[in-house]
Design a protein around this motif. Structure first.
Motif, PDB file in Angstrom:
ATOM      1  N   ALA A  58       0.842  -1.196   0.000  1.00  0.00           N
ATOM      2  CA  ALA A  58       0.000   0.000   0.000  1.00  0.00           C
ATOM      3  C   ALA A  58       0.872   1.238   0.000  1.00  0.00           C
ATOM      4  O   ALA A  58       1.881   1.310   0.720  1.00  0.00           O
ATOM      5  N   GLY A  59       0.461   2.241  -0.797  1.00  0.00           N
ATOM      6  CA  GLY A  59       1.138   3.529  -0.827  1.00  0.00           C
ATOM      7  C   GLY A  59       0.232   4.624  -0.305  1.00  0.00           C
ATOM      8  O   GLY A  59      -0.877   4.370   0.187  1.00  0.00           O
ATOM      9  N   ASN A  60       0.699   5.858  -0.422  1.00  0.00           N
ATOM     10  CA  ASN A  60      -0.093   6.988   0.070  1.00  0.00           C
ATOM     11  C   ASN A  60      -1.383   7.177  -0.717  1.00  0.00           C
ATOM     12  O   ASN A  60      -2.428   7.492  -0.143  1.00  0.00           O
ATOM     13  N   ASP A  61      -1.324   6.986  -2.024  1.00  0.00           N
ATOM     14  CA  ASP A  61      -2.509   7.168  -2.860  1.00  0.00           C
ATOM     15  C   ASP A  61      -2.635   6.074  -3.906  1.00  0.00           C
ATOM     16  O   ASP A  61      -3.273   6.274  -4.943  1.00  0.00           O
ATOM     17  N   PHE A  62      -2.022   4.942  -3.660  1.00  0.00           N
ATOM     18  CA  PHE A  62      -2.075   3.826  -4.612  1.00  0.00           C
ATOM     19  C   PHE A  62      -1.866   2.524  -3.863  1.00  0.00           C
ATOM     20  O   PHE A  62      -1.557   2.502  -2.668  1.00  0.00           O
ATOM     21  N   CYS A  63      -2.024   1.423  -4.585  1.00  0.00           N
ATOM     22  CA  CYS A  63      -1.792   0.087  -4.039  1.00  0.00           C
ATOM     23  C   CYS A  63      -1.308  -0.805  -5.181  1.00  0.00           C
ATOM     24  O   CYS A  63      -1.793  -0.679  -6.309  1.00  0.00           O
ATOM     25  N   VAL A  64      -0.365  -1.674  -4.896  1.00  0.00           N
ATOM     26  CA  VAL A  64       0.195  -2.575  -5.902  1.00  0.00           C
ATOM     27  C   VAL A  64       0.015  -4.014  -5.421  1.00  0.00           C
ATOM     28  O   VAL A  64       0.348  -4.345  -4.278  1.00  0.00           O
ATOM     29  N   LEU A  65      -0.514  -4.847  -6.312  1.00  0.00           N
ATOM     30  CA  LEU A  65      -0.694  -6.277  -6.040  1.00  0.00           C
ATOM     31  C   LEU A  65       0.048  -7.059  -7.115  1.00  0.00           C
ATOM     32  O   LEU A  65      -0.116  -6.789  -8.304  1.00  0.00           O
ATOM     33  N   ALA A  66       0.856  -8.014  -6.695  1.00  0.00           N
ATOM     34  CA  ALA A  66       1.633  -8.837  -7.626  1.00  0.00           C
ATOM     35  C   ALA A  66       1.406 -10.303  -7.319  1.00  0.00           C
ATOM     36  O   ALA A  66       1.276 -10.691  -6.155  1.00  0.00           O
ATOM     37  N   ALA A  67       1.358 -11.123  -8.367  1.00  0.00           N
ATOM     38  CA  ALA A  67       1.176 -12.566  -8.203  1.00  0.00           C
ATOM     39  C   ALA A  67       1.723 -13.275  -9.425  1.00  0.00           C
ATOM     40  O   ALA A  67       1.789 -12.699 -10.517  1.00  0.00           O
ATOM     41  N   ASP A  68       2.128 -14.538  -9.229  1.00  0.00           N
ATOM     42  CA  ASP A  68       2.596 -15.334 -10.361  1.00  0.00           C
ATOM     43  C   ASP A  68       1.427 -16.097 -10.970  1.00  0.00           C
ATOM     44  O   ASP A  68       0.296 -16.044 -10.455  1.00  0.00           O
ATOM     45  N   THR A  69       1.682 -16.828 -12.053  1.00  0.00           N
ATOM     46  CA  THR A  69       0.601 -17.508 -12.786  1.00  0.00           C
ATOM     47  C   THR A  69       0.779 -19.015 -12.839  1.00  0.00           C
ATOM     48  O   THR A  69       0.056 -19.678 -13.588  1.00  0.00           O
ATOM     49  N   ARG A  70       1.708 -19.582 -12.097  1.00  0.00           N
ATOM     50  CA  ARG A  70       1.922 -21.035 -12.152  1.00  0.00           C
ATOM     51  C   ARG A  70       0.880 -21.752 -11.306  1.00  0.00           C
ATOM     52  O   ARG A  70       0.582 -21.339 -10.189  1.00  0.00           O
ATOM     53  N   LEU A  71       0.341 -22.834 -11.865  1.00  0.00           N
ATOM     54  CA  LEU A  71      -0.616 -23.692 -11.153  1.00  0.00           C
ATOM     55  C   LEU A  71      -0.058 -25.103 -11.155  1.00  0.00           C
ATOM     56  O   LEU A  71       0.087 -25.712 -12.225  1.00  0.00           O
ATOM     57  N   SER A  72       0.269 -25.624  -9.990  1.00  0.00           N
ATOM     58  CA  SER A  72       0.928 -26.921  -9.908  1.00  0.00           C
ATOM     59  C   SER A  72       0.340 -27.754  -8.788  1.00  0.00           C
ATOM     60  O   SER A  72      -0.351 -27.246  -7.904  1.00  0.00           O
ATOM     61  N   THR A  73       0.634 -29.037  -8.852  1.00  0.00           N
ATOM     62  CA  THR A  73       0.284 -29.950  -7.776  1.00  0.00           C
ATOM     63  C   THR A  73       1.430 -30.940  -7.623  1.00  0.00           C
ATOM     64  O   THR A  73       1.804 -31.616  -8.583  1.00  0.00           O
ATOM     65  N   GLY A  74       2.027 -30.979  -6.432  1.00  0.00           N
ATOM     66  CA  GLY A  74       3.200 -31.816  -6.246  1.00  0.00           C
ATOM     67  C   GLY A  74       4.343 -31.324  -7.118  1.00  0.00           C
ATOM     68  O   GLY A  74       4.681 -30.136  -7.135  1.00  0.00           O
ATOM     69  N   TYR A  75       4.933 -32.233  -7.879  1.00  0.00           N
ATOM     70  CA  TYR A  75       6.011 -31.876  -8.790  1.00  0.00           C
ATOM     71  C   TYR A  75       5.522 -31.683 -10.219  1.00  0.00           C
ATOM     72  O   TYR A  75       6.341 -31.602 -11.135  1.00  0.00           O
ATOM     73  N   SER A  76       4.223 -31.605 -10.420  1.00  0.00           N
ATOM     74  CA  SER A  76       3.666 -31.452 -11.762  1.00  0.00           C
ATOM     75  C   SER A  76       3.112 -30.049 -11.935  1.00  0.00           C
ATOM     76  O   SER A  76       2.387 -29.540 -11.075  1.00  0.00           O
ATOM     77  N   ILE A  77       3.429 -29.420 -13.054  1.00  0.00           N
ATOM     78  CA  ILE A  77       2.879 -28.122 -13.414  1.00  0.00           C
ATOM     79  C   ILE A  77       1.650 -28.366 -14.281  1.00  0.00           C
ATOM     80  O   ILE A  77       1.742 -28.932 -15.373  1.00  0.00           O
ATOM     81  N   LEU A  78       0.494 -27.934 -13.791  1.00  0.00           N
ATOM     82  CA  LEU A  78      -0.749 -28.153 -14.530  1.00  0.00           C
ATOM     83  C   LEU A  78      -0.914 -27.131 -15.646  1.00  0.00           C
ATOM     84  O   LEU A  78      -1.364 -27.457 -16.738  1.00  0.00           O
ATOM     85  N   THR A  79      -0.599 -25.881 -15.362  1.00  0.00           N
ATOM     86  CA  THR A  79      -0.621 -24.842 -16.388  1.00  0.00           C
ATOM     87  C   THR A  79       0.322 -23.726 -15.967  1.00  0.00           C
ATOM     88  O   THR A  79       0.565 -23.516 -14.782  1.00  0.00           O
ATOM     89  N   ARG A  80       0.849 -23.014 -16.949  1.00  0.00           N
ATOM     90  CA  ARG A  80       1.786 -21.926 -16.686  1.00  0.00           C
ATOM     91  C   ARG A  80       1.131 -20.553 -16.776  1.00  0.00           C
ATOM     92  O   ARG A  80       1.798 -19.550 -16.562  1.00  0.00           O
ATOM     93  N   ASP A  81      -0.128 -20.491 -17.109  1.00  0.00           N
ATOM     94  CA  ASP A  81      -0.789 -19.195 -17.302  1.00  0.00           C
ATOM     95  C   ASP A  81      -2.170 -19.228 -16.666  1.00  0.00           C
ATOM     96  O   ASP A  81      -3.187 -19.349 -17.349  1.00  0.00           O
ATOM     97  N   CYS A  82      -2.203 -19.168 -15.353  1.00  0.00           N
ATOM     98  CA  CYS A  82      -3.460 -19.193 -14.598  1.00  0.00           C
ATOM     99  C   CYS A  82      -3.410 -18.070 -13.566  1.00  0.00           C
ATOM    100  O   CYS A  82      -2.654 -18.149 -12.598  1.00  0.00           O
TER     101      CYS A  82
END
Length: 255
Positions: A58-82
Motif C-alpha cells: 500500500a502507498g499513500n494514494d495507490f496500491c500494488v498487487l503482484a502474483a505469479d501464474t503457475r498452477l501446480s500440484t506436487g512436482y507437476s505443473i498443470l498450467t503456466r498461465d493461470c
C-alpha cells in the motif's frame, strides 16, 4: 438284486496316494512376511495446495498487487498461465493462493454479492466494506473452510492505499504490506528490509513512490521464482489508484 446292492455299497478302489507338497523356504518366508505386513491405509483429502505466491503493498494514494501464474500440484505443473487475481470493483482486486477450485468459487460468490450490493445501493462497495464482507464469508464456512489465503488490495474512500491479509477462516488485518502463498516466507523478509527498514538506524525512512514499488515487486517475485518450485512462469502486476486498475505482466523463471 442282492448282487447289485453289494456292488452299489462296495467301496471304490483306492487310487494312488497323493503326497503333500512341502513349501520351499522362499514361500515360507513370503508367508511370514505377509502376516507381518501392516494393513495399507487409503486416505482421501478434499483439499489440495496448488502453490503460487502473491504480495500487496500500500502507498499513500495507490496500491500494488503482484502474483505469479503457475498452477501446480506436487512436482507437476498443470498450467503456466493461470491468474490468481480477480478484479472486484474499479478500485479493488483480490489475489488468492492455496486451492484453485476454492479460489474460483470464492471469487464468484464475492462478485455475486457485490452485484447485489450495487443493485441495492446504486454504487460500488468501498474496499473497507468488501474487506468485512470477505471476512464474514470465510467465517461462515469455518467448519469446512475455503482452502484459500487471500490478499485484498485497493484504494479506500479517502484515496489511501489499503492492503488486507486473511487466513482461511476470516481473521484479517489491514497492513502496509503483506504476502501469501508458498513463497511468502521469502517475500516477507525482503519487504521488511526494503519497506519497514527495521534495524537500519541510518536508512532514510521515506515512502517509496509507485514506480519504486512496482520494481520492488518484480524483483521480489523474480527472486522467489529462483528458489520456490511452485512460483514462476509469469508475474502479474496490478496497480490500483484513483484512476482505476492498471495491469502489466513480466516473465519469470519457466523451469
Amino acid at each position: 438284486q442282492g448282487t447289485l446292492a453289494q456292488a452299489t455299497l462296495a467301496p471304490a478302489p483306492e487310487g494312488p496316494r497323493r503326497i503333500p507338497r512341502t513349501r520351499s523356504a522362499r514361500e515360507r518366508a513370503s508367508h511370514r512376511n505377509s502376516k507381518m505386513q501392516a494393513p495399507m491405509e487409503h486416505r482421501w483429502s478434499p483439499y489440495a495446495d496448488n502453490g503460487g505466491t502473491c504480495l500487496g503493498v500500500a502507498g499513500n494514494d495507490f496500491c500494488v498487487l503482484a502474483a505469479d501464474t503457475r498452477l501446480s500440484t506436487g512436482y507437476s505443473i498443470l498450467t503456466r498461465d493461470c491468474s490468481k487475481v480477480t478484479q472486484l470493483t474499479d478500485k479493488c482486486v483480490i489475489a488468492s493462493c492455496g486451492m484453485k477450485s476454492d479460489a474460483i468459487t470464492l471469487h464468484k460468490h464475492m462478485k455475486a454479492r457485490i452485484v447485489m450490493y450495487e443493485h441495492k445501493h446504486r454504487r460500488q462497495p468501498s474496499v473497507c466494506a468488501i474487506a468485512q464482507m470477505l471476512s464474514t464469508m470465510l467465517y461462515g464456512k469455518r467448519f469446512f473452510p475455503y482452502y484459500t489465503f487471500n490478499v485484498l488490495c485497493g484504494v479506500d474512500d479517502e484515496g489511501v492505499g489499503a492492503v488486507y491479509h486473511y487466513d482461511a477462516i476470516g481473521s484479517f488485518e489491514r497492513a502496509p504490506y503483506t504476502t501469501s502463498g508458498s513463497g511468502s516466507a521469502l517475500v516477507l523478509s525482503v519487504l521488511d528490509c526494503q519497506l519497514q527498514k527495521g534495524n537500519q538506524p541510518n536508512a532514510a525512512k521515506t515512502a517509496p513512490n509507485k514506480a519504486e514499488v512496482v520494481e520492488l515487486c518484480k524483483d521480489v517475485l523474480s527472486s522467489v521464482g529462483e528458489r520456490d518450485i511452485y512460483t514462476g512462469d509469469w508475474g502479474e502486476i496490478f496497480i490500483i489508484d484513483a484512476g482505476g486498475v492498471t495491469t502489466t505482466r513480466f516473465e519469470l523463471r519457466q523451469d
